[in-house]
Design a protein around this motif. Structure first.
Motif, PDB file in Angstrom:
ATOM      1  N   ALA B 270     -35.350 -79.253  10.880  1.00  9.54           N
ATOM      2  CA  ALA B 270     -34.825 -78.086  12.064  1.00  9.54           C
ATOM      3  C   ALA B 270     -33.050 -77.628  11.773  1.00  9.54           C
ATOM      4  N   THR B 271     -32.903 -78.100  10.359  1.00  7.62           N
ATOM      5  CA  THR B 271     -31.298 -77.350   9.913  1.00  7.62           C
ATOM      6  C   THR B 271     -32.463 -76.155   8.727  1.00  7.62           C
ATOM      7  N   LYS B 272     -33.837 -76.959   8.842  1.00 10.34           N
ATOM      8  CA  LYS B 272     -34.289 -75.514   7.322  1.00 10.34           C
ATOM      9  C   LYS B 272     -34.614 -74.453   8.297  1.00 10.34           C
ATOM     10  N   GLU B 273     -35.285 -74.533   8.885  1.00 13.12           N
ATOM     11  CA  GLU B 273     -35.428 -73.359   9.985  1.00 13.12           C
ATOM     12  C   GLU B 273     -34.534 -72.866  11.183  1.00 13.12           C
ATOM     13  N   ALA B 274     -33.259 -73.447  10.645  1.00  8.88           N
ATOM     14  CA  ALA B 274     -31.878 -73.257  11.377  1.00  8.88           C
ATOM     15  C   ALA B 274     -31.606 -72.212  10.796  1.00  8.88           C
ATOM     16  N   VAL B 275     -31.708 -72.739   9.317  1.00 12.21           N
ATOM     17  CA  VAL B 275     -31.106 -71.555   7.629  1.00 12.21           C
ATOM     18  C   VAL B 275     -31.660 -70.547   8.303  1.00 12.21           C
ATOM     19  N   LEU B 276     -33.490 -69.966   8.337  1.00  9.85           N
ATOM     20  CA  LEU B 276     -34.069 -69.164   7.631  1.00  9.85           C
ATOM     21  C   LEU B 276     -33.886 -68.171   8.799  1.00  9.85           C
ATOM     22  N   ILE B 277     -33.860 -69.114  10.436  1.00  7.10           N
ATOM     23  CA  ILE B 277     -33.089 -67.281  11.452  1.00  7.10           C
ATOM     24  C   ILE B 277     -31.985 -67.298  10.572  1.00  7.10           C
ATOM     25  N   LYS B 278     -30.969 -67.719  10.759  1.00  3.62           N
ATOM     26  CA  LYS B 278     -29.343 -67.114  10.008  1.00  3.62           C
ATOM     27  C   LYS B 278     -29.730 -65.845   8.366  1.00  3.62           C
ATOM     28  N   GLU B 279     -31.129 -65.941   7.830  1.00  2.00           N
ATOM     29  CA  GLU B 279     -31.749 -65.651   6.750  1.00  2.00           C
ATOM     30  C   GLU B 279     -32.074 -64.208   7.447  1.00  2.00           C
ATOM     31  N   HIS B 280     -32.580 -63.995   8.275  1.00  2.00           N
ATOM     32  CA  HIS B 280     -33.376 -63.151   9.008  1.00  2.00           C
ATOM     33  C   HIS B 280     -32.655 -62.115   9.500  1.00  2.00           C
ATOM     34  N   ASP B 281     -31.396 -63.205  10.346  1.00  2.00           N
ATOM     35  CA  ASP B 281     -30.570 -62.581  10.522  1.00  2.00           C
ATOM     36  C   ASP B 281     -29.089 -63.503  11.113  1.00  2.00           C
ATOM     37  N   PRO B 282     -28.451 -62.678  10.444  1.00  2.00           N
ATOM     38  CA  PRO B 282     -27.298 -63.913  10.244  1.00  2.00           C
ATOM     39  C   PRO B 282     -26.144 -63.759  11.984  1.00  2.00           C
ATOM     40  N   GLU B 283     -26.719 -62.937  12.537  1.00  2.00           N
ATOM     41  CA  GLU B 283     -26.070 -62.929  14.053  1.00  2.00           C
ATOM     42  C   GLU B 283     -27.138 -63.773  15.051  1.00  2.00           C
ATOM     43  N   SER B 284     -28.358 -64.404  14.889  1.00  2.00           N
ATOM     44  CA  SER B 284     -29.079 -64.808  15.351  1.00  2.00           C
ATOM     45  C   SER B 284     -28.229 -66.127  15.885  1.00  2.00           C
ATOM     46  N   ALA B 285     -27.602 -66.889  16.827  1.00  2.00           N
ATOM     47  CA  ALA B 285     -27.435 -67.849  17.459  1.00  2.00           C
ATOM     48  C   ALA B 285     -28.807 -69.134  17.358  1.00  2.00           C
ATOM     49  N   VAL B 286     -27.981 -70.000  16.628  1.00  2.00           N
ATOM     50  CA  VAL B 286     -29.238 -71.034  16.286  1.00  2.00           C
ATOM     51  C   VAL B 286     -28.001 -72.309  16.972  1.00  2.00           C
ATOM     52  N   THR B 287     -29.008 -73.147  17.460  1.00  2.00           N
ATOM     53  CA  THR B 287     -28.172 -74.376  18.101  1.00  2.00           C
ATOM     54  C   THR B 287     -28.778 -75.486  18.397  1.00  2.00           C
ATOM     55  N   VAL B 288     -28.915 -76.556  17.365  1.00  2.00           N
ATOM     56  CA  VAL B 288     -29.296 -77.644  17.023  1.00  2.00           C
ATOM     57  C   VAL B 288     -28.708 -79.215  17.856  1.00  2.00           C
ATOM     58  N   PHE B 289     -30.100 -79.602  19.259  1.00  2.00           N
ATOM     59  CA  PHE B 289     -29.254 -80.430  19.713  1.00  2.00           C
ATOM     60  C   PHE B 289     -30.037 -81.873  19.334  1.00  2.00           C
ATOM     61  N   TYR B 290     -28.843 -82.789  18.453  1.00  4.38           N
ATOM     62  CA  TYR B 290     -29.372 -84.034  18.158  1.00  4.38           C
ATOM     63  C   TYR B 290     -28.661 -85.056  18.438  1.00  4.38           C
ATOM     64  N   ILE B 291     -29.765 -85.755  18.911  1.00  2.00           N
ATOM     65  CA  ILE B 291     -28.345 -87.777  19.059  1.00  2.00           C
ATOM     66  C   ILE B 291     -27.924 -87.632  17.701  1.00  2.00           C
ATOM     67  N   ASP B 292     -28.337 -88.331  16.635  1.00  2.00           N
ATOM     68  CA  ASP B 292     -27.969 -88.405  15.670  1.00  2.00           C
ATOM     69  C   ASP B 292     -28.682 -87.529  14.573  1.00  2.00           C
ATOM     70  N   LEU B 293     -27.439 -86.970  13.429  1.00  2.00           N
ATOM     71  CA  LEU B 293     -28.185 -86.773  12.721  1.00  2.00           C
ATOM     72  C   LEU B 293     -28.298 -87.738  11.125  1.00  2.00           C
ATOM     73  N   LYS B 294     -30.323 -87.761  10.986  1.00  3.46           N
ATOM     74  CA  LYS B 294     -30.363 -88.499   9.732  1.00  3.46           C
ATOM     75  C   LYS B 294     -30.568 -88.098   8.816  1.00  3.46           C
ATOM     76  N   VAL B 295     -29.520 -87.787   8.229  1.00  2.00           N
ATOM     77  CA  VAL B 295     -30.051 -86.668   6.509  1.00  2.00           C
ATOM     78  C   VAL B 295     -29.533 -87.797   5.610  1.00  2.00           C
ATOM     79  N   PHE B 296     -30.142 -88.317   5.421  1.00  2.00           N
ATOM     80  CA  PHE B 296     -30.189 -89.552   4.024  1.00  2.00           C
ATOM     81  C   PHE B 296     -29.867 -89.522   2.843  1.00  2.00           C
ATOM     82  N   GLY B 297     -31.021 -88.246   2.851  1.00  2.00           N
ATOM     83  CA  GLY B 297     -32.157 -87.916   1.023  1.00  2.00           C
ATOM     84  C   GLY B 297     -30.767 -87.123   0.266  1.00  2.00           C
TER      85      GLY B 297
END
Lengths: 301, 437
Positions: B270-297
């Motif tokens: 989701a973070t990757k896709e969110a960044v890709l959207i921002k790369e397409h159009d930095p003015e985009s408003a991108v929101t990620v709704f999460y419970i916990d961010l499990k980003v352990f790698g």
């Protein structure tokens, strides 16, 4: 099809149009309604908030009366429906509670087993009679009229118990509306509460909740709103005037008064069957239904 | 020296096949669909480095095809396994392709002229394919195949346009399925996963609201090789989407729908896709709704922080309660509780992306029966011990790697594939020494 007709308090105290229209149209669809002697309030919501056992007792008592008649029980009100279904569920889950209630009911000569079905009017019309049969009785289709469906909370929630329609995407009332030749469409506020539950706690909140829904319905270009529930109906229909009294306060701006005609589904079904408005209790509707009724009934002539 | 059977041609199966082949071990790679590549082929980019997924995968796919030690069996399934570690007899059922692979040049003229248009599996239903098709331009093997369930000739006895036009005379409507038997030392299962169908979660409106997509559908939408060429045209009206929300844990960690586990990759993709959207159009408003961010790698937390701080992706801790669609504009309103502040709010967006759970393939049951391996309580193939023995199964000589035994990301799948290869190679040496088998 033969059912014990349970009316409950709201209908008998003030929502006569609900009963009048149901008694007028259901027999024409082959439904025999058997009146129940000696019923009480279902216990919901006034009693249930004070005494759960008292609520279960009252609901079980009414169910036992229907069992006595050997008939499944038909409710016109969402509140009564929810009350009966939840009571049945709770007594099934808790043998001690069931035994206690059964014992109390035996004292007045009633036997509760929990074996009969509780039928919601939407379930009766949609699932048991069917939209095809309803369409066959339509002689005066409601052409060119766009109506918003309001199933009401207790017809769909809580979804884990038996309910006549899907909690997140209820469609049955919509199908019933289109069966009359009218139009409808999904709208985001469709599953919103009418607000009536909060009436005793906060008058302005309850009116605000109803007002927001009615305003949305008007905004989408609906000609009126349809429900089967007397609780929701009295909120949207009976209290629309009260909403208009404080509409500027509710929306915090100069607002046009709401003019949303509110109907019982059975009233519209009656009109579509070609029945006269006065046979359907339509003169008792307090929302501005006259023009639409005239348009529909006028089409019949 | 005996060969090894690899079941599944996704990244795990491809890596396992290449590692084995490079050691000089012969491999039979069995893939159910017309092409190897798996889900990784459908991805636009990979996290956390934003590498082009196909650019990493395609050379490996081609290497599989060209490697003298690898025999590819596409459109194939394992139908019977007998024997034991060191000496398995495996029946591979190769379905008819109705195109002679030795003649087809992959020119694509047949697909171009075929009159039957169907949803493309590769495009996750976002685009179309024909009844005679190659799943995607980089497909391996680059040979057309006929979908006989939808082909006019097979269904109604008419058309035969592809046969008339094929310059290589490769169309063969009479081709029959064939069963081949191979003798292998060991078996590596790498059959992957599928994604949960969120239709069951009625409050999110998937299937009802056109502008609610799954992450895999969105991956195709944002990909340059996708149906819109990477333009974020939303399905309802082809309007370019600027306000996009991701909903995490759709199905995952949800006892209500029976997927109680974490799917482990969604926070990152989701973070990757969110960044890709921002790369397409930095003015985009991108929101990620999460419970916990499990980003352990490795590098994951840093990636999320860059998304938040450098790209301006908005992260809201809260699971949306409901998504509603405006009847005319088809814009979506998300109702949610921000559990950091305890406030209930709503936000309007053009497009919602549901990050759905990774679930076991339903065919796992059949495969488990054929192989004799156990399934876990969810239906994934079961490793002997997820902690100390995560690659071997209850049957000696049969190993698992990748998502067929639970959700994991690409690097882990590749690592496991190499691990499974080490086990398989070990067995071959043991048998050669006469120690076992």
């Amino acid at each position: 099809m033969k059912y014990a007709l349970y009316l409950g308090c709201t209908i008998q105290a003030e929502q006569f149009g609900c009963e009048i229209s149901a008694r007028e149209v259901l027999p024409r669809l082959g439904v025999e309604l058997v009146d129940m002697e000696g019923t009480s309030c279902c216990g919901f919501p006034a009693f249930s908030s004070l005494s759960t056992i008292g609520w279960f007792y009252l609901s079980a008592r009414n169910l036992a009366l229907a069992e006595n008649l050997g008939l499944d029980i038909l409710t016109l009100c969402n509140g009564c429906y929810a009350s009966f279904v939840e009571t049945k569920h709770n007594l099934e889950e808790n043998a001690d509670l069931k035994g206690f209630i059964q014992e109390k009911l035996r004292q007045e000569g009633l036997e509760y087993t929990g074996d009969i079905r509780v039928i919601h009017i939407i379930e009766l019309l949609h699932d048991l009679i069917g939209t095809e049969k309803i369409s066959e009785t339509v002689t005066n289709p409601l052409k060119g009229i766009k109506l918003a469906a309001h199933p009401g909370c207790h017809a769909i929630r809580p979804s884990s118990l038996g309910r006549p329609d899907n909690a997140e995407n209820p469609q049955k009332l919509d199908h019933l509306i289109t069966a009359l030749g009218a139009e409808t469409m999904d709208y985001p506020e469709k599953t919103d509460c009418c607000g009536s539950m909060l009436a005793t706690a906060s008058g302005t909140t309850t009116l605000t909740i109803a007002a927001e829904k009615l305003k949305a319905v008007e905004g989408y270009g609906f000609d009126g709103l349809v429900t089967t529930c007397p609780f929701c109906f009295q909120m949207f229909d009976g209290r629309q005037g009260e909403i208009n009294d404080i509409i500027d306060f509710i929306f915090d701006t100069d607002s046009e008064e709401l003019e949303v005609p509110i109907f019982y589904y059975t009233q519209l079904l009656g009109l579509a069957m070609g029945l006269k408005p006065e046979k359907l209790g339509l003169e008792l509707n307090l929302s501005p239904v006259d023009a639409l009724v005239e348009k529909i009934a006028g089409g019949a002539k | 020296m005996k060969s090894v059977l690899v079941i599944g041609g996704g990244i795990a199966g491809i890596q396992a096949s290449l590692d084995l082949a490079d050691r000089g071990i012969k491999v039979h790679l069995v893939e159910k669909t017309p092409s190897i590549g798996g889900v990784m082929a459908q991805l636009d980019k990979t996290f956390p480095t934003l590498d082009c997924s196909m650019c990493i995968l395609a050379p490996k796919m081609i290497e599989c095809f060209r490697h003298p030690n690898i025999t590819l069996h596409t459109l194939s399934e394992v139908s019977k396994v007998t024997g034991s570690a060191g000496d398995f007899y495996v029946n591979i059922l190769e379905k008819a392709r109705y195109v002679d692979a030795s003649k087809c040049t992959g020119c694509g003229l047949c697909s171009e002229k075929c009159p039957v248009r169907l949803p493309s599996e590769f495009q996750a239903g976002m685009g179309t394919r024909k009844a005679i098709y190659m799943p995607f331009p980089q497909a391996v093997p680059l040979v057309a195949c006929i979908d006989s369930e939808h082909c006019l000739y097979f269904q109604k006895g008419v058309c035969r346009v592809c046969e008339k036009l094929c310059p290589a005379v490769a169309i063969d409507y009479e081709q029959q399925p064939r069963e081949v038997e191979v003798n292998v030392s060991s078996i590596i299962a790498a059959t992957g996963f599928e994604t949960y169908n969120p239709q069951e979660i009625g409050e999110y409106g998937y299937g009802r609201y056109k502008n609610v997509l799954t992450a895999l559908e969105f991956e195709r939408l944002i990909c340059a090789s996708g149906p819109t060429g990477g333009k974020l045209e939303r399905p309802s009206d082809a309007k370019i989407s600027h306000r996009i929300a991701f909903v995490q844990c759709v199905g995952s960690r949800d006892h209500r729908v029976g997927v109680p586990y974490c799917s482990s990759i969604c926070c990152m993709y989701a973070t990757k896709e969110a960044v890709l959207i921002k790369e397409h159009d930095p003015e985009s408003a991108v929101t990620v709704f999460y419970i916990d961010l499990k980003v352990f790698g490795q590098g994951f937390q840093d990636f999320v922080e860059r998304a938040r701080d450098d790209w301006g992706v908005r992260y809201i801790r809260g699971r949306p309660g409901e998504i509603r669609e405006h009847p005319f504009t088809k814009d979506l309103t998300i109702w949610y509780e921000n559990t950091d502040t305890g406030k209930v709010s709503k936000t309007e967006v053009d497009l919602v992306v549901l990050c759905t759970a990774m679930v076991p393939r339903p065919e796992n049951k059949e495969l488990a029966d054929v192989l004799g391996v156990e399934l876990d309580e969810y239906g994934f193939l079961k490793a002997q011990d997820p902690l100390s023995n995560p690659i071997e199964t209850n049957i000696p000589g049969i190993y698992v790697c990748g998502c067929c035994h639970g959700p994991r990301d690409i690097p882990e799948s590749i690592t496991e594939a190499s691990g499974a290869v080490a086990k398989a190679a070990e067995l071959i040496v043991k048998v050669a020494d006469g120690g076992e088998g």
